[in-house]
Design an enzyme around this catalytic site. Structure first.
Site, PDB file in Angstrom:
ATOM      1  N   LYS A 100       0.769  -1.159   0.066  1.00  0.00           N
ATOM      2  CA  LYS A 100       0.194  -0.019  -0.141  1.00  0.00           C
ATOM      3  C   LYS A 100       0.929   1.325  -0.063  1.00  0.00           C
ATOM      4  CE  LYS A 100      -2.205  -1.523   3.617  1.00  0.00           C
ATOM      5  NZ  LYS A 100      -1.710  -2.850   3.892  1.00  0.00           N
ATOM      6  N   THR A 101       2.009   1.288   0.881  1.00  0.00           N
ATOM      7  CA  THR A 101       2.855   2.518   0.591  1.00  0.00           C
ATOM      8  C   THR A 101       3.452   2.558  -0.638  1.00  0.00           C
ATOM      9  OG1 THR A 101       3.076   2.267   3.130  1.00  0.00           O
ATOM     10  CG2 THR A 101       4.781   3.514   2.035  1.00  0.00           C
ATOM     11  N   ARG A 130       6.452  -8.280   1.943  1.00  0.00           N
ATOM     12  CA  ARG A 130       7.349  -7.784   2.857  1.00  0.00           C
ATOM     13  C   ARG A 130       8.189  -9.029   3.486  1.00  0.00           C
ATOM     14  NH1 ARG A 130       4.552  -4.071   6.580  1.00  0.00           N
ATOM     15  NH2 ARG A 130       5.403  -2.456   5.008  1.00  0.00           N
ATOM     16  N   THR A 150      -5.352  -1.379   7.171  1.00  0.00           N
ATOM     17  CA  THR A 150      -5.513  -2.554   7.067  1.00  0.00           C
ATOM     18  C   THR A 150      -6.854  -3.212   7.839  1.00  0.00           C
ATOM     19  OG1 THR A 150      -4.569  -2.340   9.593  1.00  0.00           O
ATOM     20  CG2 THR A 150      -3.022  -2.908   7.565  1.00  0.00           C
ATOM     21  N   ASP A 209      -1.419   6.839   6.075  1.00  0.00           N
ATOM     22  CA  ASP A 209      -1.206   5.409   6.657  1.00  0.00           C
ATOM     23  C   ASP A 209      -2.206   5.197   7.786  1.00  0.00           C
ATOM     24  OD1 ASP A 209      -0.588   2.712   6.415  1.00  0.00           O
ATOM     25  OD2 ASP A 209       1.286   2.897   7.216  1.00  0.00           O
TER      26      ASP A 209
END
Length: 354
Positions: free
Chosen positions: A67-68, A220, A161, A112
């Site tokens: 997302k980032t 990640r 999230t 975020d």
């Protein structure tokens, strides 16, 4: 040599700098999420042809899926600046007003964990998203006045999230909502080959496939495991990430073939060995493995449930048949813990007697 957070989808502060080098810079370099990528490309191309900022964008999904990275890609594709903050950091409406009034025309504001933004700041954000205006209240009591301030047209990119925690008015103000899904093993293999090229790590197809299969469908985690396998390959092997090297390295770091770490296996082992497969209450299970209930519920359970190793029932947590076999245990005949009497939760308060 174990790393407790090796398969956690959340990034530590020290790890964020390491992630920057392997993050894609352009939409064409973003691997997987094909549906979201195509939709976002149409949105950005249309906005650039009209010469106006695109609609506000909401990105939802589990942590660690990009997302980032997508927020930074939006700014790069538009050729504008980006301002990054987070919901918990915005405690007062004045903090948000200062950020909004400092934006240049066409800039991207990335928030975020936007579901954790304070309510006064959220209400201020409504008018900024719709009318590009904020009302700053000066003074207190009867003498308080609202000063309207114009905000340059901008694009808000929110990441969450837990999209269910967003209020209805906030969700409705986003023109584009995208949900990111877990990556397939093939997509993770392609991502690992790209990351290995950037990091200068020689890797074979079998080595990439082995790491991808233990990465829980999360980029990640895949990149984190790649860095740890690289360390093992450089110190105890010839520097090449092969199938054998990857298996040996991940054995050292207590990551098994399904991507379970020490805590995941401890939860399953406690369920199977101590509580006959369950059902058992969350707090009792947390005490059995020596962790906080929040850690078990938020860190371990999502993947265990998704992998079909654990089930949540009204009476408590239950180990599935797959969990028994994964641990090398023989389940009770026909029960698998479902017919066993419930184990009382140590932290559940008993009802008061009349």
């Amino acid at each position: 040599m174990t790393e407790p957070n090796l398969v956690s989808a959340y990034a530590s502060e020290a790890e964020r700098d390491a992630e920057v080098s392997v993050r894609p810079r352009r939409l064409a370099d973003f691997i997987a999420q094909h549906r979201v990528r195509d939709q976002l490309d149409l949105l950005l191309q249309g906005a650039m042809r009209r010469g106006s900022p695109p609609d506000h964008i909401l990105l939802s999904g589990p942590p660690g899926l990009g997302k980032t990275s997508l927020a930074n890609i939006v700014a790069a594709e538009l050729g504008t600046g980006i301002r990054v903050t987070s919901g918990p950091a915005i405690e007062r409406s004045g903090d948000l007003a200062a950020i909004l009034t400092s934006l240049a025309e066409g800039d991207v504001l990335f928030i975020d964990e936007i579901h954790r933004i304070a309510r006064p700041a959220e209400e201020l954000l409504y008018s900024a998203m719709e009318d590009f205006r904020v009302d700053v209240v000066v003074g207190k009591g009867p003498g308080a006045t609202a000063i309207p301030l114009d905000v340059e047209p901008f694009t808000l990119v929110g990441a969450t999230t837990r999209s269910g925690l967003l209020t209805g008015p906030m969700r409705d103000r986003f023109g584009f909502v995208a949900h990111l899904d877990f990556y397939s093993p093939a997509d993770l293999e392609a991502l690992l080959h790209r990351s290995a090229r950037i990091l200068g790590v020689p890797i074979t197809d079998d080595g990439a496939a082995e790491i991808a299969g233990r990465s829980r469908g999360t980029p990640r985690i895949a990149n984190r495991l790649l860095r740890r396998v690289r360390d093992f390959a450089e110190v105890r092997a010839d520097g090449v990430v092969t199938l054998e090297t990857a298996r040996a390295a991940l054995t050292v770091y207590d990551v098994d073939a399904l991507g379970l770490d020490r805590l995941d296996r401890a939860v399953l082992t406690a369920l199977v060995d101590s509580f006959r497969g369950g059902p058992v209450g969350l707090s009792t299970l947390a005490v059995a493995v020596g962790e906080q209930p929040d850690t078990v519920e938020e860190v371990c359970e999502p993947f265990l449930v998704r992998a079909g190793l654990l089930a949540r029932t009204p009476r408590g947590r239950v180990a599935t048949e797959a969990a028994w076999h994964h641990l090398g245990r023989i389940p009770p005949n026909g029960t698998f813990g479902l017919d066993a009497p419930p184990v009382p939760d140590l932290f559940t308060r008993a009802p008061e007697q009349p």
